[in-house]
Design a protein around this motif. Structure first.
Motif, mmCIF file in Angstrom:
data_model
loop_
_atom_site.group_PDB
_atom_site.id
_atom_site.type_symbol
_atom_site.label_atom_id
_atom_site.label_comp_id
_atom_site.label_asym_id
_atom_site.label_seq_id
_atom_site.Cartn_x
_atom_site.Cartn_y
_atom_site.Cartn_z
ATOM 1 N N UNK A 47 0.846 -1.191 0.000
ATOM 2 C CA UNK A 47 0.000 0.000 0.000
ATOM 3 C C UNK A 47 0.883 1.244 0.000
ATOM 4 N N UNK A 48 0.501 2.200 -0.806
ATOM 5 C CA UNK A 48 1.239 3.451 -0.891
ATOM 6 C C UNK A 48 0.242 4.601 -0.946
ATOM 7 N N UNK A 49 0.657 5.768 -0.484
ATOM 8 C CA UNK A 49 -0.209 6.933 -0.564
ATOM 9 C C UNK A 49 -0.420 7.332 -2.016
ATOM 10 N N UNK A 50 -1.575 7.875 -2.254
ATOM 11 C CA UNK A 50 -1.904 8.349 -3.587
ATOM 12 C C UNK A 50 -0.984 9.530 -3.919
ATOM 13 N N UNK A 51 -0.411 9.565 -5.115
ATOM 14 C CA UNK A 51 0.503 10.663 -5.447
ATOM 15 C C UNK A 51 -0.233 11.997 -5.571
ATOM 16 N N UNK A 52 0.475 13.073 -5.285
ATOM 17 C CA UNK A 52 -0.082 14.419 -5.357
ATOM 18 C C UNK A 52 0.602 15.136 -6.508
ATOM 19 N N UNK A 53 -0.181 15.581 -7.478
ATOM 20 C CA UNK A 53 0.375 16.268 -8.651
ATOM 21 C C UNK A 53 -0.134 17.703 -8.686
ATOM 22 N N UNK A 54 0.369 18.521 -7.795
ATOM 23 C CA UNK A 54 0.000 19.933 -7.732
ATOM 24 C C UNK A 54 1.274 20.753 -7.646
ATOM 25 N N UNK A 55 1.119 22.066 -7.464
ATOM 26 C CA UNK A 55 2.346 22.837 -7.276
ATOM 27 C C UNK A 55 3.033 22.366 -5.995
ATOM 28 N N UNK A 56 4.288 22.680 -5.868
ATOM 29 C CA UNK A 56 5.113 22.088 -4.812
ATOM 30 C C UNK A 56 4.600 22.376 -3.400
ATOM 31 N N UNK A 57 4.211 23.615 -3.107
ATOM 32 C CA UNK A 57 3.742 23.958 -1.760
ATOM 33 C C UNK A 57 2.435 23.245 -1.439
ATOM 34 N N UNK A 83 -5.789 4.988 -0.432
ATOM 35 C CA UNK A 83 -6.396 5.564 -1.625
ATOM 36 C C UNK A 83 -7.130 6.859 -1.374
ATOM 37 N N UNK A 84 -7.085 7.364 -0.141
ATOM 38 C CA UNK A 84 -7.759 8.627 0.165
ATOM 39 C C UNK A 84 -7.232 9.722 -0.746
ATOM 40 N N UNK A 85 -8.138 10.456 -1.343
ATOM 41 C CA UNK A 85 -7.726 11.520 -2.267
ATOM 42 C C UNK A 85 -7.005 12.621 -1.492
ATOM 43 N N UNK A 86 -5.878 13.110 -1.995
ATOM 44 C CA UNK A 86 -5.122 14.157 -1.302
ATOM 45 C C UNK A 86 -5.954 15.410 -1.037
ATOM 46 N N UNK A 87 -6.831 15.774 -1.971
ATOM 47 C CA UNK A 87 -7.657 16.969 -1.776
ATOM 48 C C UNK A 87 -8.610 16.765 -0.596
ATOM 49 N N UNK A 88 -9.173 15.566 -0.456
ATOM 50 C CA UNK A 88 -10.056 15.266 0.674
ATOM 51 C C UNK A 88 -9.286 15.362 1.991
#
Length: 121
Positions: A47-57, A83-88
């Motif tokens: 299991x791995x965290x869902x990747x975040x593809x946004x600006x660095x900060x 699988x929790x969405x990073x935005x959530x």
């Protein structure tokens, strides 16, 4: 001490062999709490965290919110949900911090009068 991104046993063993004294694996353990037992049994994390593809900060804030979300689940005795969405995770973390700040602002005036009065002259 080495921190950040250690999820495979071979990586940890290589770092220790290269002279690193201590390896920190907070994120890996937040998502796979039984990772040391898995490594002992010859298995790897699945299991791995869902990747975040946004600006660095924003990606950094969302990544930390994901870790805190998983740690809170573990503290409640529930299984991690990688699988929790990073935005959530980020949104719920922001709401949690806002509520905590509101409680603090309500509590603070009740303590200021007594703290000053109790100080020695």
């Amino acid at each position: 001490m080495l921190t950040g991104g250690i999820t495979r046993r071979t990586t940890a063993e290589q770092a220790l062999a290269d002279g690193v004294a201590l390896i920190e694996m907070g994120t890996a353990l937040a998502v796979t709490p039984d990772l040391p037992a898995r490594w002992r049994d010859g298995r790897e994390a699945d299991r791995y965290l869902r990747p975040v593809w946004l600006d660095k900060a924003l990606a950094s804030a969302a990544g930390m919110a994901q870790v805190r979300h998983q740690l809170r689940r573990l503290a409640r005795g529930t299984h991690p949900t990688p699988g929790t969405h990073p935005a959530y995770a980020l949104l719920t973390e922001q709401l949690r911090q806002r509520r905590a700040l509101r409680r603090y602002r309500t509590w603070l005036p009740t303590t200021q009068g007594t703290a000053i009065a109790d100080r020695p002259a």
